[in-house]
Write a protein that holds these residues in place. Structure first.
Motif, mmCIF file in Angstrom:
data_model
loop_
_atom_site.group_PDB
_atom_site.id
_atom_site.type_symbol
_atom_site.label_atom_id
_atom_site.label_comp_id
_atom_site.label_asym_id
_atom_site.label_seq_id
_atom_site.Cartn_x
_atom_site.Cartn_y
_atom_site.Cartn_z
ATOM 1 N N GLU A 1 0.872 -1.189 0.000
ATOM 2 C CA GLU A 1 0.000 0.000 0.000
ATOM 3 C C GLU A 1 0.906 1.235 0.000
ATOM 4 O O GLU A 1 1.672 1.447 0.939
ATOM 5 N N ASP A 2 0.785 2.039 -1.063
ATOM 6 C CA ASP A 2 1.640 3.222 -1.159
ATOM 7 C C ASP A 2 1.134 4.391 -0.318
ATOM 8 O O ASP A 2 1.911 5.244 0.088
ATOM 9 N N ASN A 3 -0.183 4.417 -0.057
ATOM 10 C CA ASN A 3 -0.752 5.548 0.684
ATOM 11 C C ASN A 3 -0.357 5.472 2.171
ATOM 12 O O ASN A 3 -0.743 4.537 2.886
ATOM 13 N N GLU A 4 0.396 6.446 2.606
ATOM 14 C CA GLU A 4 0.926 6.424 3.962
ATOM 15 C C GLU A 4 -0.185 6.499 5.017
ATOM 16 O O GLU A 4 -0.094 5.853 6.077
ATOM 17 N N ASP A 5 -1.241 7.274 4.711
ATOM 18 C CA ASP A 5 -2.344 7.405 5.674
ATOM 19 C C ASP A 5 -3.005 6.045 5.913
ATOM 20 O O ASP A 5 -3.313 5.678 7.057
ATOM 21 N N THR A 6 -3.201 5.308 4.829
ATOM 22 C CA THR A 6 -3.825 3.976 4.987
ATOM 23 C C THR A 6 -2.907 3.078 5.822
ATOM 24 O O THR A 6 -3.361 2.360 6.717
ATOM 25 N N ARG A 7 -1.615 3.151 5.523
ATOM 26 C CA ARG A 7 -0.671 2.300 6.291
ATOM 27 C C ARG A 7 -0.713 2.674 7.778
ATOM 28 O O ARG A 7 -0.777 1.807 8.646
ATOM 29 N N ASN A 8 -0.733 4.000 8.050
ATOM 30 C CA ASN A 8 -0.781 4.442 9.451
ATOM 31 C C ASN A 8 -2.064 3.968 10.127
ATOM 32 O O ASN A 8 -2.065 3.587 11.304
ATOM 33 N N ASP A 9 -3.131 3.985 9.349
ATOM 34 C CA ASP A 9 -4.407 3.509 9.859
ATOM 35 C C ASP A 9 -4.299 2.011 10.239
ATOM 36 O O ASP A 9 -4.811 1.568 11.272
ATOM 37 N N MET A 10 -3.601 1.281 9.398
ATOM 38 C CA MET A 10 -3.424 -0.164 9.672
ATOM 39 C C MET A 10 -2.573 -0.361 10.934
ATOM 40 O O MET A 10 -2.839 -1.257 11.735
ATOM 41 N N TYR A 11 -1.569 0.494 11.113
ATOM 42 C CA TYR A 11 -0.724 0.362 12.309
ATOM 43 C C TYR A 11 -1.553 0.650 13.563
ATOM 44 O O TYR A 11 -1.378 -0.005 14.597
ATOM 45 N N SER A 12 -2.477 1.633 13.458
ATOM 46 C CA SER A 12 -3.347 1.921 14.614
ATOM 47 C C SER A 12 -4.221 0.708 14.917
ATOM 48 O O SER A 12 -4.446 0.362 16.083
ATOM 49 N N PHE A 13 -4.694 0.072 13.833
ATOM 50 C CA PHE A 13 -5.522 -1.134 13.996
ATOM 51 C C PHE A 13 -4.745 -2.192 14.788
ATOM 52 O O PHE A 13 -5.253 -2.796 15.734
ATOM 53 N N LEU A 14 -3.475 -2.384 14.413
ATOM 54 C CA LEU A 14 -2.646 -3.386 15.119
ATOM 55 C C LEU A 14 -2.445 -2.980 16.577
ATOM 56 O O LEU A 14 -2.518 -3.815 17.476
ATOM 57 N N SER A 15 -2.210 -1.681 16.810
ATOM 58 C CA SER A 15 -1.999 -1.208 18.193
ATOM 59 C C SER A 15 -3.239 -1.462 19.037
ATOM 60 O O SER A 15 -3.137 -1.888 20.195
ATOM 61 N N GLU A 16 -4.410 -1.186 18.437
ATOM 62 C CA GLU A 16 -5.661 -1.399 19.185
ATOM 63 C C GLU A 16 -5.818 -2.866 19.593
ATOM 64 O O GLU A 16 -6.404 -3.180 20.609
ATOM 65 N N LYS A 17 -5.276 -3.757 18.758
ATOM 66 C CA LYS A 17 -5.387 -5.197 19.069
ATOM 67 C C LYS A 17 -4.235 -5.646 19.982
ATOM 68 O O LYS A 17 -4.020 -6.831 20.177
ATOM 69 N N HIS A 18 -3.456 -4.691 20.485
ATOM 70 C CA HIS A 18 -2.318 -4.960 21.386
ATOM 71 C C HIS A 18 -1.289 -5.891 20.743
ATOM 72 O O HIS A 18 -0.734 -6.772 21.407
ATOM 73 N N VAL A 19 -1.056 -5.687 19.467
ATOM 74 C CA VAL A 19 -0.081 -6.512 18.758
ATOM 75 C C VAL A 19 1.277 -5.813 18.825
ATOM 76 O O VAL A 19 1.363 -4.596 18.656
ATOM 77 N N GLN A 20 2.323 -6.596 19.087
ATOM 78 C CA GLN A 20 3.670 -6.013 19.034
ATOM 79 C C GLN A 20 4.125 -6.032 17.585
ATOM 80 O O GLN A 20 4.150 -7.098 16.961
ATOM 81 N N PHE A 21 4.459 -4.874 17.049
ATOM 82 C CA PHE A 21 4.915 -4.846 15.655
ATOM 83 C C PHE A 21 5.959 -3.767 15.451
ATOM 84 O O PHE A 21 6.126 -2.886 16.298
ATOM 85 N N GLU A 22 6.659 -3.870 14.328
ATOM 86 C CA GLU A 22 7.688 -2.894 14.014
ATOM 87 C C GLU A 22 7.701 -2.711 12.500
ATOM 88 O O GLU A 22 7.666 -3.701 11.757
ATOM 89 N N VAL A 23 7.732 -1.452 12.069
ATOM 90 C CA VAL A 23 7.821 -1.182 10.624
ATOM 91 C C VAL A 23 9.306 -1.261 10.265
ATOM 92 O O VAL A 23 10.113 -0.461 10.736
ATOM 93 N N MET A 24 9.664 -2.305 9.501
ATOM 94 C CA MET A 24 11.087 -2.546 9.221
ATOM 95 C C MET A 24 11.575 -1.680 8.054
ATOM 96 O O MET A 24 12.662 -1.156 8.068
ATOM 97 N N GLN A 25 10.754 -1.595 7.022
ATOM 98 C CA GLN A 25 11.129 -0.843 5.815
ATOM 99 C C GLN A 25 9.860 -0.249 5.237
ATOM 100 O O GLN A 25 8.830 -0.907 5.200
ATOM 101 N N SER A 26 9.921 1.029 4.816
ATOM 102 C CA SER A 26 8.753 1.582 4.102
ATOM 103 C C SER A 26 9.216 2.633 3.109
ATOM 104 O O SER A 26 10.379 3.053 3.148
#
Ligand SMILES: Nc1ncnc2c1ncn2[C@@H]1O[C@H](COP(=O)(O)OP(=O)(O)OP(=O)(O)O)[C@@H](O)[C@H]1O
Length: 342
Positions: A317-342
């Motif tokens: 997904e090239d749209n940064e806003d959508t990606r950020n939205d997805m990261y918020s989704f993961l945070s809400e689910k208490h998932v540990q994640f890290e953006v390695m490359q973008s």
């Protein structure tokens, strides 16, 4: 159930003193499956022999089910040995006796009454899944079946602790798994405390609650299996964890993955052993059906307490806003994640 304090075993050899066990401390609660992993010569077998009184410590104390193994003697030692049973890599069966007679043997030694003996043998044969093979001789059994006889025999006198000395090392992977499942089953049904020594991390992650890594007579790292897998500290532990998580040594770096997948981002998701984490990916895909999400690399393993390891996802997904939205989704689910490359 088991407490070991400052335990040492020194052998006198022609080359001088050999510290086979060198200051080990350990506490194992009742009903725990505790794994000790180390390479050949680390001192695992010596430690096991100290636990069942076959070897006397040079110094330190071992308490098993309230008994100080350094002090017990005579009848008391014999009784202690009945409560601490053992299974072996090469099964140690009596080759001229049938399955039934092998299992009868420890009951004969313990002078159990005849009618009770027969009843107990039948129970044990059922427990280890050997119905129909009672009259077979060890030479007529597969490796897995032989180990089942070993387990039945070890359980005959209702031990409190089962020591497993490389009990699956002579078995193929599928048979290993079936024996490990049997041990888990027995642990749950009987509340038996199990101490298992091995050089295979697969065995540890499959059934153990806790693990100690042994090197040159010492415990160099110990803790919950999940924690040790997530954050191995010592090099030797990292080597063992790699046996399970990256057996072929084929992992790519995030940079290599980003070069292969230039669009969007590479995100690492950590699974930390909670139930239900397996549902995460379908949830993410359902929430963002318009985004292509693929697994580009993964090291996921199933342990007693849940799933752990990590996945590298390519989020195309090239749209940064959508990606950020997805990261918020993961945070809400208490998932540990890290953006390695973008
Ligand atoms: N009776 C003995 N006399 C002298 N040295 C011994 C004796 N028993 C064990 N050792 C030595 O103690 C060290 C630890 O041996 P131990 O068998 O406990 O290791 P291990 O981790 O179980 O390895 P393996 O899986 O190869 O048996 C080794 O260097 C071994 O040679």
């Amino acid at each position: 159930m088991i407490q070991i304090e400052k335990l040492k075993k020194v052998f006198k050899t022609t080359q001088g003193s050999l510290h086979a066990v060198d200051g080990v401390n350990l506490k194992v609660d009742e009903g725990t499956i505790f794994g000790i992993i180390g390479y050949s010569g680390a001192g695992k077998s010596t430690l096991i022999r100290l636990l069942n009184g076959l070897e006397r410590p040079t110094s330190g104390d071992i308490f098993v089910a309230g008994r100080n193994m350094r002090k017990v003697q005579g009848d008391e030692l014999r009784k202690a040995r009945q409560e601490i049973s053992m299974i072996f890599q090469h099964f140690n069966l009596l080759w001229s006796r049938t399955v039934r007679e092998n299992i009868l043997f420890p009951l004969e030694v313990a002078k159990v009454r005849t009618d009770e003996k027969e009843k107990r043998v039948s129970e044990l044969i059922k427990l280890v899944g050997l119905d129909g093979r009672e009259d077979a001789y060890p030479s007529q059994l597969s490796g897995g079946q032989k180990q089942r006889v070993g387990i039945a025999r070890a359980l005959a006198n209702n031990p409190k602790v089962l020591l497993c000395d490389e009990a699956t090392s002579a078995l193929d992977p599928k048979t290993t798994d079936s024996i490990l499942e049997l041990l888990t089953d027995i642990n749950e049904k009987l509340g038996l405390t199990i101490i298992l020594i091995t050089h295979e991390m697969h065995v540890i992650h499959k059934i153990c609650d806790q693990v100690a890594v042994m090197e040159e007579g010492k415990f160099v790292e110990q803790g919950n299996v999940i924690e040790v897998f997530q954050q191995p500290k010592k090099d030797i532990t990292k080597h063992f964890v790699k046996q399970v998580m990256d057996p072929g040594g084929t992992s790519s770096t995030p940079e290599e993955l980003a070069a292969l997948h230039p669009k969007g981002a590479i995100v690492r998701i950590d699974y930390v052993g909670k139930d239900g984490e397996g549902q995460l990916l379908p949830l993410l895909i359902r929430a963002y059906p318009e985004v292509d999400i693929s697994i580009v690399q993964g090291n996921i393993a199933k342990a007693e307490e849940g799933t752990y390891g990590h996945l590298l996802l390519h989020i195309a997904e090239d749209n940064e806003d959508t990606r950020n939205d997805m990261y918020s989704f993961l945070s809400e689910k208490h998932v540990q994640f890290e953006v390695m490359q973008s």
